[in-house]
Design an enzyme around this catalytic site. Structure first.
Site, PDB file in Angstrom:
ATOM      1  N   ASP A   1     -51.576 -19.602  38.723  1.00 20.13           N
ATOM      2  CA  ASP A   1     -51.248 -18.950  37.474  1.00 20.13           C
ATOM      3  C   ASP A   1     -51.503 -17.459  37.700  1.00 20.13           C
ATOM      4  O   ASP A   1     -52.226 -17.082  38.613  1.00 20.13           O
ATOM      5  CB  ASP A   1     -52.193 -19.521  36.409  1.00 20.13           C
ATOM      6  CG  ASP A   1     -52.000 -18.847  35.087  1.00 20.13           C
ATOM      7  OD1 ASP A   1     -50.853 -18.569  34.751  1.00 20.13           O
ATOM      8  OD2 ASP A   1     -53.011 -18.612  34.404  1.00 20.13           O
TER       9      ASP A   1
ATOM     10  N   GLU B   1     -55.261  -9.591  21.983  1.00 21.28           N
ATOM     11  CA  GLU B   1     -55.309  -9.168  20.591  1.00 21.28           C
ATOM     12  C   GLU B   1     -56.468  -8.221  20.356  1.00 21.28           C
ATOM     13  O   GLU B   1     -56.329  -7.223  19.658  1.00 21.28           O
ATOM     14  CB  GLU B   1     -55.462 -10.403  19.705  1.00 21.28           C
ATOM     15  CG  GLU B   1     -54.244 -11.271  19.743  1.00 21.28           C
ATOM     16  CD  GLU B   1     -54.086 -12.075  18.477  1.00 21.28           C
ATOM     17  OE1 GLU B   1     -55.092 -12.686  18.084  1.00 21.28           O
ATOM     18  OE2 GLU B   1     -53.003 -12.070  17.886  1.00 21.28           O
TER      19      GLU B   1
ATOM     20  N   PHE C   1     -48.199 -17.797  16.527  1.00 19.41           N
ATOM     21  CA  PHE C   1     -47.550 -17.644  17.829  1.00 19.41           C
ATOM     22  C   PHE C   1     -47.200 -19.012  18.389  1.00 19.41           C
ATOM     23  O   PHE C   1     -47.922 -19.977  18.215  1.00 19.41           O
ATOM     24  CB  PHE C   1     -48.513 -16.954  18.804  1.00 19.41           C
ATOM     25  CG  PHE C   1     -47.933 -16.761  20.153  1.00 19.41           C
ATOM     26  CD1 PHE C   1     -47.174 -15.627  20.420  1.00 19.41           C
ATOM     27  CD2 PHE C   1     -48.106 -17.709  21.140  1.00 19.41           C
ATOM     28  CE1 PHE C   1     -46.618 -15.463  21.666  1.00 19.41           C
ATOM     29  CE2 PHE C   1     -47.550 -17.534  22.385  1.00 19.41           C
ATOM     30  CZ  PHE C   1     -46.796 -16.406  22.647  1.00 19.41           C
TER      31      PHE C   1
ATOM     32  N   ARG D   1     -49.152  -5.540  30.785  1.00 18.13           N
ATOM     33  CA  ARG D   1     -48.590  -6.549  29.887  1.00 18.13           C
ATOM     34  C   ARG D   1     -48.048  -5.822  28.676  1.00 18.13           C
ATOM     35  O   ARG D   1     -48.760  -5.066  28.036  1.00 18.13           O
ATOM     36  CB  ARG D   1     -49.668  -7.538  29.461  1.00 18.13           C
ATOM     37  CG  ARG D   1     -50.258  -8.288  30.613  1.00 18.13           C
ATOM     38  CD  ARG D   1     -51.674  -8.675  30.337  1.00 18.13           C
ATOM     39  NE  ARG D   1     -51.778  -9.720  29.320  1.00 18.13           N
ATOM     40  CZ  ARG D   1     -51.640 -10.998  29.619  1.00 18.13           C
ATOM     41  NH1 ARG D   1     -51.417 -11.372  30.842  1.00 18.13           N
ATOM     42  NH2 ARG D   1     -51.745 -11.911  28.683  1.00 18.13           N
TER      43      ARG D   1
ATOM     44  N   ASN E   1     -52.286 -23.657  29.368  1.00 17.09           N
ATOM     45  CA  ASN E   1     -50.911 -23.794  29.843  1.00 17.09           C
ATOM     46  C   ASN E   1     -50.849 -24.184  31.320  1.00 17.09           C
ATOM     47  O   ASN E   1     -49.787 -24.474  31.834  1.00 17.09           O
ATOM     48  CB  ASN E   1     -50.123 -22.513  29.589  1.00 17.09           C
ATOM     49  CG  ASN E   1     -50.724 -21.344  30.324  1.00 17.09           C
ATOM     50  OD1 ASN E   1     -51.871 -21.416  30.771  1.00 17.09           O
ATOM     51  ND2 ASN E   1     -49.972 -20.280  30.481  1.00 17.09           N
ATOM     52  N   ASP E   2     -51.987 -24.175  31.963  1.00 18.47           N
ATOM     53  CA  ASP E   2     -51.997 -24.573  33.369  1.00 18.47           C
ATOM     54  C   ASP E   2     -52.401 -26.028  33.543  1.00 18.47           C
ATOM     55  O   ASP E   2     -52.335 -26.563  34.640  1.00 18.47           O
ATOM     56  CB  ASP E   2     -52.976 -23.693  34.159  1.00 18.47           C
ATOM     57  CG  ASP E   2     -52.667 -22.231  33.997  1.00 18.47           C
ATOM     58  OD1 ASP E   2     -51.481 -21.890  34.058  1.00 18.47           O
ATOM     59  OD2 ASP E   2     -53.608 -21.441  33.793  1.00 18.47           O
TER      60      ASP E   2
END
Lengths: 1139, 372
Positions: free
Chosen positions: A402, A516, A558, A612, A839-840
């Site tokens: 990742d 954030e 989100f 980012r 997410n990994d």
């Protein structure tokens, strides 16, 4: 209403209904209806597997489901039933030992679980019944009970939050015991409830229990005086999960919706699917060979026995018993076959399984103990979740990593922003009044600034569009202490940079994403401070130190598909604003196009610098527009079915036609030593693929920074951008590109030598391949089936010829898809996934080895991984040193075990030719049993735990050494054959050496003769010494433990033999070995033959050692000769590496 | 940014999939720093031997140089052992024992005797050991090996009355327990062999044979014991038992000497130690050297007087009588000597060969090799 009634009718039959109805406080609702209490399971948690009564049968059943245990059980039963040469004890004892140890271990673990269960179930909780607080055992909570939970307590079951002691109807929760995340999460009460729950009359309709922790849909009907009930939607934000802790909130009340085994936590309690290592597959293959050897030996012996018997019929001196005479001839043959099986069954030893298990279990401690894996920042070391895969760490060919949080630190710093095309960078000098300076902008507008109004709008957007909470510093100091470290890290910048208001000094932000916080901090630096959310009002301190208040109307959360989030707020003046932030690709289509170009340039440049980027847009909503959106949103949120889809549709409808204000750039620093680690891994022959959800440019720059792409790397791009070039349809273009790249990377590349050395670096040309999610899905799911397979193959071939592959814009599932694709490709390469976030998880679970990084993004990855390490840099040692060593150790262990049992049993087989195929064992039963348990097990165990054929520093320094063991090099058939041949050679030497000696059995100087047990004992002595010394020859790393166990084992053998033969054992039927060993030692000939045979057996070994190039553990030696390494690795393929 | 923000922003309930149930020990954080001990860090001081040509070559030479003399010594010793073997099975018509072997019957009351003449070419100087040898006799057959009751042989009264099942089908005869039970005991070798020296002047001199000292000391004194510890009258002790079916005499009449009678009869004990291979020899008698002047067995003609009781022809077996002297390494066996010499020479040759190879090969990249 009808449905509700139906539900009630089928209350006890829940399988048939999609939702359950809960009566809050067990009150019938509406009050006039009859109340039938529905049946739900109680709140008892049962995580234990066994009870006192079913422990024995259930545990035994589970243990004998393992094929090996079952095999040994069969052997044991055969020994009990059939008249066999060895007593059932010889195989029963080890089996009993193994089974007992396992059962005790499992029983103990289950007892711990029982204890934990009891603790949880007997935990006292407060339940509100008719307005009174009653203390109850947690296990007695029923669905519908209103439970009161105080600060720092754990929720006893899944609750819908009804009431919170906080004014704004929220409560904070940590899920540390669920997933280790210690950040606070906000949950909301159901809106507009009676303040006194005693008078609350409501039902909750919600879905049946399901394990997905992220999902919950339900609605609440509140019955007031008016007949028509109020309806509120319930989502995961209202649900408090069992196992989570209440924080920062004095107390809450909630109604139990799922209890006991139906809570999400309990539903999620299940083992991960077990991963099997390549070594284990090799073991199984070898096992089959040995099983074949075993069966054929037994068959040969049985056949010969009957051939022999036809000539030598029953002799007068050795008559059969009555029973034997009566037995059916064919049955006799069969039992003879079984007897031979039993006689030779030691060739597949129980103890190997035990030793392998022990090696894995004990060996994995070295990972947890390694202080190099200790990270002072998080005060943690490595974590081993499974010890089954230790050796797989030495076999990795593909690494899927990742980017965020793994390659990069996930330590966000607000670098710059761009408002209306003007770039703003935070100057350290802060010469300008507000610390805001324009460094550059579009060329024609140098030194200009965007309008102040736009600036402020942008900063307000940053302040409002998020889900950050302000951490209160006033109360619960001790509670926060553990938080502080973390907060400070997230802060990164330090608070004193921007804001100077003393009472707020200790303010910290709590958010689940560091992005954030970085943005909010960024805004703070520019004068806009987010003060917090108070009962739906967001407060902002603006540059003029005025507090602005916005009413938070909706948060459009989100999600990875939309890749953006929005908030709707109402300002003091009554304007309704929608602020949206998200990835450029997801924002640009939703905004007016004229603004896009100005900002796109900045975004792309920022992205190439490795930052980012996020775009920020806003939109004014008219009252009508809002009303419609509001209604849609509420409706969608109340939906019980397809809520997600409906919400998504509404979100997409609302988030259109926005006005782009600007973009932000946040820097995500590379992990320590990321580049060195990657270099080492590539040097070790591993291919590194970066799988990220990030933008291509950002990911690419990270790849360059990590050294995955180098200057001379030719990049092959397969992204939407390249697909859209050329003006033809994407499908065609994809086809062309794939063929072109394939030609470049595969066909024109110098032929890659397959086999031991994977020589990617030998080729002059490095290729890097870049693909994005959309293109990947085109490759994987092309319209026509043959095409799709062809594309897949092309894609794989290209990728396999590239140094590094970058897959960007990946959805989590696509990551797993890629891993699966590579995993199942030709040669079944061993894959490793490393990641830190939720997410990994999919790719971590998919890969052969899953590594979790103990990063900032929670613990999902760690929980689901096989190994967890604090930092990426630790991967190097984990693979190159630990993995390499574990592989070498276990490979040697396996080969050695097969070898030592082959040369153990071969003499016994050969003896059959001299004893009329009568299944007469050569060795005494005690020796048969003890051989694998005591005499030869400890040295190999110590070896397999301690061996360092090359010392760790050298392994780390010379990553190429890793290639020597690639592709299961030490367990290939060639080496297996070598070991088998060695075993056979040794077996022959042992047996025939003694056989020739016994051509005259008068071996003592007093003329007395030796019998068959002396014969066996001499063979056995030679055997024990030879196999132990063989291991000693292979040992390259002699610690005192090795010395102790190797010499200790031999000493123990001698001691045991004296002891065993020194006493007339009252419980033995036969005193076979009485003084046999002592008499043997009194014979000079026996001594001489033992020494001779040991030496003769080891001679080839020593010879090989000499012929083979030295393979020493000395750093000096390896460091000095690059030449040496090359020649050594070449040689080691010709000569079996036994180290 | 997407990759990471998704997993955080998608709700506050980011809860993992596999929490430990019951919250017992879930999520316990290990904040302790791993101990920095040599063992845990895999840094135990270690001896790291490298076997190189340099270290192993001398070993080869040493082994070679040690083994060859030992081997020669063994070979010479073995060759110096005098051994004489005579087969008295009586298979051939010409053999003196042919009649006995043909007319064999278990029930015959009159023993069949035969005399086998033989000639010793050399005098046997030291103690001479007399063995009987059997061929094709599977004493190591499983059914045979286990057919004994060690507890009975150890003098256990209970086992005497109730022999173990292992002894089947030789456990009971006519409802009486057999002592000693089992196939081994039942098939005890019962030829009696006498050695007669024929003087050059024709007088026959019987060679005195010692029947003790032929069994392992521990067998005779510990493992085998007569039942009825104090009672020396074996006839009484063995009352109620019967002799093995193939025996002509009960066990308590094996010898007149009470210390060599019953279970502790040495012939019996020797027989009970089952042989390893189907062709074997067992010690029968010892011919003690009497004087320093005369050899134990002078050169000349002898006859072996056989009382032919033991049938072997049914299983195509052979019977031999072996006279042998004994050295420190036991009986005559050239194997050890030859093996030692050959292994020693192979080692030596290999050493030489390797030295040459090493010299040639080592010169090429000596630098790398010698550096360690």
């Amino acid at each position: 209403m009808l449905r509700r009634r139906l539900n009630r009718l089928f209350g006890g039959d829940e399988g048939r209904v999609h939702s359950r109805t809960i009566y809050v406080g067990h009150k019938s609702c509406p009050p006039n209806e009859a109340y039938i209490p529905p049946k739900f399971c109680d709140n008892r948690i049962v995580s234990s597997k066994y009870t006192v009564w079913n422990f024995l049968p259930k545990n035994l059943f589970e243990q004998f489901r393992r094929i090996a245990n079952f095999y040994f059980l069969i052997i044991f039963l055969v020994q009990v039933i059939v008249d066999t040469p060895t007593s059932p004890v010889t195989s029963g004892l080890p089996l009993f030992f193994v089974i007992t140890v396992t059962a005790v271990k499992q029983g103990y673990e289950d007892w711990l679980r029982h204890k934990a269960d009891r603790e949880v179930n007997e935990y006292r909780v407060s339940v509100l019944e008719d307005g009174r607080r009653i203390r109850k055992m947690s296990a007695k909570i029923k669905v519908g009970d209103i439970v009161e939970v105080e600060e720092d307590e754990t929720f006893p079951c899944d609750l819908i939050l009804l009431q919170s002691s906080r004014d704004d109807g929220t409560c904070f929760v940590t899920t540390a015991s669920l997933d280790g995340e210690s950040n606070h999460k906000t949950h909301y009460t159901v809106a507009d409830l009676e303040s006194d729950l005693q008078y609350l009359s409501a039902t909750i309709e919600c879905e049946q229990p399901q394990p997905d922790l992220y999902k919950f849909v339900g609605r609440m009907h509140i019955y007031r005086n008016s007949q028509e009930p109020d309806v509120r939607s319930l989502g995961p934000e209202n649900l408090l999960l069992k196992g989570a802790n209440l924080k920062n909130t004095q107390k809450i009340c909630g109604v139990a919706v799922y209890t006991g085994m139906e809570t999400k936590m309990a539903l999620n309690y299940q083992g991960k699917s077990q991963k099997r290592s390549a070594v284990e597959k090799s073991i199984n293959a070898f096992l089959l060979v040995y099983l074949f050897i075993l069966v054929s030996k037994a068959l040969v012996c049985t056949t010969l026995k009957y051939v022999w018997q036809s000539k030598h019929d029953e002799t007068w001196y050795n008559e059969k018993t009555q029973k034997e005479k009566e037995t059916n001839q064919y049955l006799k043959m069969f039992t003879d076959f079984l007897s031979f099986m039993v006689l030779f069954n030691f060739i597949i030893p129980v103890s190997m399984y035990v030793t392998v298990e022990m090696q894995k279990f004990l060996g994995s401690f070295f990972i947890t103990w390694d202080k190099d894996f200790f990270d002072p920042e998080i005060q943690e070391g490595a974590l081993v979740n499974t010890s089954d895969l230790n050796e797989e760490l030495g076999q990795v060919e593909y690494i899927f990593t990742d980017k965020t949080g793994t390659l990069t630190q996930n330590n966000m710093e607000f670098i710059e922003c761009c408002i209306d095309g003007f770039q703003y960078k935070h100057g350290d000098g802060s010469s300008e009044l507000d610390g805001f300076c324009v460094t550059d902008g579009p060329v024609n507008k140098i030194q200009q600034k965007a309008g102040r109004e736009r600036e402020e709008l942008f900063l307000r957007a940053l302040c409002l569009c998020h889900t950050v909470q302000v951490k209160e510093s006033t109360k619960q100091r001790q509670d926060q202490n553990d938080q502080f470290d973390q907060i400070d890290q997230v802060d990164g910048l330090g608070l004193d940079h921007g804001f100077l208001d003393p009472p707020q000094k200790e303010m910290g932000f709590i958010a689940s994403s560091p992005d954030e916080i970085a943005l909010v901090k960024g805004a703070m630096r520019y004068g806009f401070t987010f003060l917090g959310l108070e009962s739906k009002n967001m407060k902002i301190l603006n540059r003029n130190k005025d507090v602005e208040t916005y009413e938070l109307l909706h948060v459009l959360n989100f999600d990875p598909v939309r890749r953006r989030m929005s908030v709707m707020v109402r300002s003091k003046t009554g304007d309704i604003l929608l602020f949206c932030k998200g990835a450029d690709s997801s924002i640009f289509p939703q905004v007016r196009q004229e603004e896009v170009e100005r900002i796109r340039m900045h975004v792309e440049r920022n992205a190439t610098e490795g930052y980012r980027t996020l775009c920020v847009a806003y939109k004014h909503l008219s009252a009508q527009e809002y009303a419609r959106a509001d209604a849609d949103l509420r409706e969608a949120r109340l939906a019980l079915q397809d809520r997600e889809e409906k919400l998504m549709a509404v979100y997409n409808r609302v988030e259109t036609d926005m006005i782009l204000i600007g973009a932000t750039a946040v820097e995500d620093q590379l992990q320590d030593e990321a580049a060195q680690t990657m270099e080492a891994l590539q040097g070790a022959g591993m291919k590194v693929w970066v799988l990220t959800g990030d933008k291509m440019e950002t990911a690419k720059s990270t790849c360059y920074a990590c050294g995955l792409f180098k200057k001379n790397t030719e990049l092959l791009e397969l992204t939407l951008r390249t697909l859209e070039d050329g003006g033809r349809s994407r499908e065609e273009r994809l086809h062309d590109l794939l063929l072109e790249y394939h030609k470049k990377a595969v066909q024109d590349a110098p032929p890659v030598k397959l086999g031991i050395t994977r020589s990617w670096s030998v080729a002059g040309h490095d290729y890097g391949f870049i693909i994005d999610g959309a293109s990947l899905s085109m490759v994987l799911s092309s319209s026509s089936e043959p095409n799709s397979r062809r594309y897949k193959n092309l894609f794989l071939q290209i990728c396999q010829n590239c140094t590094s592959v970058l897959c960007c814009r990946m959805a989590p599932l696509q990551k797993a898809q890629i891993v699966k694709l590579v995993k199942n490709s030709k040669g079944n390469p061993i894959t490793l996934s490393i990641g830190d976030g939720a997410n990994d998880v999919s790719m971590i679970l998919e890969a052969h080895v899953g590594i979790g990084i103990k990063g900032k993004e929670g613990r999902q990855a760690v929980k689901n991984s096989d190994y967890a390490i604090p930092k990426l840099k630790h991967l190097k040692k984990l693979l190159l040193a630990h993995g390499h060593l574990y592989y070498v150790r276990i490979a040697h262990l396996v080969q050695y075990f097969f070898y030592k049992n082959l040369c153990f049993i071969l003499p016994q087989f050969l003896y059959q030719f001299f004893c009329g195929y009568s299944q007469q064992p050569l060795y005494d039963a005690a020796y048969l049993t003890m051989y694998n348990i005591c005499f030869t097990s400890m040295p190999i165990l110590a070896y397999s735990l301690l061996e360092q054929h090359i010392c760790i520093e050298v392994l780390l320094e010379h990553s190429t050494l890793y290639r020597d063991i690639a592709k299961n090099a030490m367990l290939r058939w060639k080496l297996f054959l070598y070991w088998t041949a060695l075993g056979i050679f040794h077996g022959l030497v042992f047996f025939f050496g003694v056989r020739f000696l016994f051509s005259n059995p008068a071996l003592q100087d007093n003329g007395q003769v030796f019998g068959n047990w002396s014969y066996g004992t001499i063979v056995f002595t030679v055997l024990v010494f030879t196999v132990t010394l063989k291991l000693a020859l292979d040992t390259r790393h002699w610690t005192w433990i090795n010395h102790f166990v190797i010499w200790g084992s031999l000493a123990f053998y001698v001691f045991f033999s004296f002891f065993w033969g020194g006493i007339i054992w009252p419980f033995l039927k036969h005193q076979r070995l009485y003084f046999v060993f002592a008499n043997m030692l009194s014979s000079v000939s026996a001594w001489l033959v033992i020494i001779l045979l040991i030496l003769l057996s080891l001679l080839p070994e020593i010879l090989l050692v000499v012929l083979r190039k030295p393979r020493g553990p000395h750093a000096r030696q390896l460091a000095e000769g690059g030449l040496l390494q090359a020649s050594r690795s070449l040689l080691s393929h010709h000569f079996p590496t036994s180290t | 940014m997407m990759a990471s923000s998704y997993k955080d922003e998608d709700g506050h309930i980011t809860v993992s999939g596999s929490g430990a149930a019951a919250g017992g020990g879930g999520g316990s954080l290990r904040s302790k720093k791993p101990e920095n001990t040599a063992f845990k860090q895999q840094r135990l001081p270690a001896w790291q031997p490298i076997l190189t040509a340099g270290t192993v070559l001398p070993a080869f030479f040493i082994i070679g140089l040690m083994f060859i003399p030992i081997g020669i010594g063994l070979y010479v010793t073995s060759n110096n052992i005098k051994e004489f073997e005579v087969d008295y099975t009586g298979v051939e018509m010409s053999s003196p024992c042919f009649t006995c072997s043909q007319n064999f019957s278990w029930n015959s009351t009159k023993p069949c005797t035969c005399s086998v003449p033989f000639h010793l070419d050399q005098p046997y100087e030291s103690n001479v050991f007399m063995y009987y040898g059997l061929s094709n006799f599977y004493q190591n057959h499983r059914r045979y090996v286990k057919s004994r009751d060690d507890s009975q042989l150890n003098g256990n009264e209970e086992s005497l009355r109730k022999p173990s099942k292992e002894c089947e089908p030789y456990a009971k005869s006519n409802n009486k327990p057999i002592a000693p039970c089992g196939a081994i005991a039942n098939s005890m070798f019962n030829d009696s062999l006498e050695l007669i020296y024929i003087d050059p002047n024709g007088t026959k001199v019987q060679i005195p044979l010692t029947a003790t000292g032929i069994a392992w000391w521990t067998d005779k004194h510990v493992k085998f014991r007569n039942p009825g510890a104090e009672n020396t009258n074996l006839t009484v002790v063995f009352q109620g038992t019967t002799r093995p079916v193939n025996w002509r005499r009960p066990v308590f009449q094996l010898d007149s000497d009470p210390d060599n009678n019953g279970f502790i009869n040495e012939d019996f004990i020797v027989w009970m130690r089952t042989a390893a291979l189907p062709t074997f020899r067992k010690l029968y008698r010892i011919i003690q050297r009497r004087s320093n002047v005369h050899p134990t067995l002078p050169r000349g003609n002898y006859t072996l007087e056989v009382v032919y009781n033991y049938p072997v022809r049914s299983f195509e077996g052979r019977k031999r009588m072996i006279l042998s002297t004994i050295s420190w390494m036991g009986g005559k066996n050239p194997f050890l000597g030859i093996a030692y010499v050959s292994v020693g020479s192979v080692c030596f040759l290999l050493g030489v060969l390797l030295l040459i190879i090493h010299h040639k090969y080592g010169n090429r990249n000596n630098a790398a090799e010698i550096s360690h």
